[in-house]
Write an enzyme that holds these catalytic residues in place. Sequence first.
Site, PDB file in Angstrom:
ATOM      1  N   CYS A   1       0.735  -0.955   0.144  1.00 51.96           N
ATOM      2  CA  CYS A   1       0.140  -0.096   0.020  1.00 51.96           C
ATOM      3  C   CYS A   1       0.718   1.337   0.009  1.00 51.96           C
ATOM      4  CB  CYS A   1      -1.033  -0.012   1.250  1.00 51.96           C
ATOM      5  SG  CYS A   1      -1.775   1.557   1.364  1.00 51.96           S
TER       6      CYS A   1
ATOM      7  N   ASP B   1      -0.155  -6.142   0.290  1.00 44.87           N
ATOM      8  CA  ASP B   1      -1.266  -6.383  -0.441  1.00 44.87           C
ATOM      9  C   ASP B   1      -1.336  -7.630  -1.274  1.00 44.87           C
ATOM     10  OD1 ASP B   1      -3.116  -4.207   0.097  1.00 44.87           O
ATOM     11  OD2 ASP B   1      -1.701  -3.037  -1.058  1.00 44.87           O
TER      12      ASP B   1
ATOM     13  N   GLU C   1       8.619 -14.222 -22.030  1.00 41.19           N
ATOM     14  CA  GLU C   1       9.116 -15.415 -21.513  1.00 41.19           C
ATOM     15  C   GLU C   1       8.895 -15.648 -20.136  1.00 41.19           C
ATOM     16  OE1 GLU C   1      11.583 -17.862 -19.542  1.00 41.19           O
ATOM     17  OE2 GLU C   1      12.099 -15.900 -19.005  1.00 41.19           O
ATOM     18  N   SER C   2       8.497 -16.972 -19.926  1.00 41.71           N
ATOM     19  CA  SER C   2       7.937 -16.797 -18.364  1.00 41.71           C
ATOM     20  C   SER C   2       8.606 -16.759 -17.307  1.00 41.71           C
ATOM     21  CB  SER C   2       7.180 -18.319 -18.335  1.00 41.71           C
ATOM     22  OG  SER C   2       7.925 -19.348 -18.369  1.00 41.71           O
TER      23      SER C   2
ATOM     24  N   HIS D   1      -3.913  -0.903  -6.295  1.00 39.42           N
ATOM     25  CA  HIS D   1      -4.305  -2.100  -6.889  1.00 39.42           C
ATOM     26  C   HIS D   1      -4.414  -1.606  -8.376  1.00 39.42           C
ATOM     27  CE1 HIS D   1      -4.459  -3.526  -2.833  1.00 39.42           C
ATOM     28  NE2 HIS D   1      -5.767  -3.834  -2.780  1.00 39.42           N
ATOM     29  N   GLU D   2      -5.395  -0.770  -8.544  1.00 39.89           N
ATOM     30  CA  GLU D   2      -5.659  -0.515  -9.945  1.00 39.89           C
ATOM     31  C   GLU D   2      -4.179   0.054 -10.764  1.00 39.89           C
ATOM     32  OE1 GLU D   2      -9.237   0.804  -7.305  1.00 39.89           O
ATOM     33  OE2 GLU D   2      -6.822   0.813  -7.103  1.00 39.89           O
TER      34      GLU D   2
END
Length: 165
Positions: A56, A63, A79-80, A97-98
């Site tokens: 936060c 969070d 690439e993962s 968050h947004e």
Amino acid sequence: MAGRDEATLNDLTLLGNQNTKYLYEYNPGILESVDSMHVDRDYFVKFNCPEFTSLCPMTGQPDFATIYISFVPDKKLVESKSLKLYLFSFRNHGDFHEDCINIIMNDLIKLIEPRYIEVWGKFTPRGGLSIDPYCNFGKPGTKYEKMADYRMMNHDMYPENIDNR
């Protein structure tokens, strides 16, 4: 085509590297891409990250979220392992968050220029309230722009069961 040859993997620095350093500060520079071998067709790639954390920006409280990233690639794939390390780099990043969800989408658009992409964060509640931001993007002037409009207008009309909280 049966698989990738070594030449298609030359630019990857993280995959297979046993000396990976985990970054604790937001770092989009860690993202790497590979060429899509199937540019002649549409297909979805979906990543689920059930252990996403950020902070936060006001309180510094952690969070927690599950992040869903789905995209229709064009010429590049993310690439993962680099994506995992990138998402981990949010660990000490302070943002709402947004903002985190939009930052993730913008960084992936810049890296791989997908035909379509959506990012959805399902954050665990704090103070009795959970926040589930969603954003998407379709290439302007293409059917994917229309797809993005449609999916945005119909997003979450039939919510799935949420099992991370």
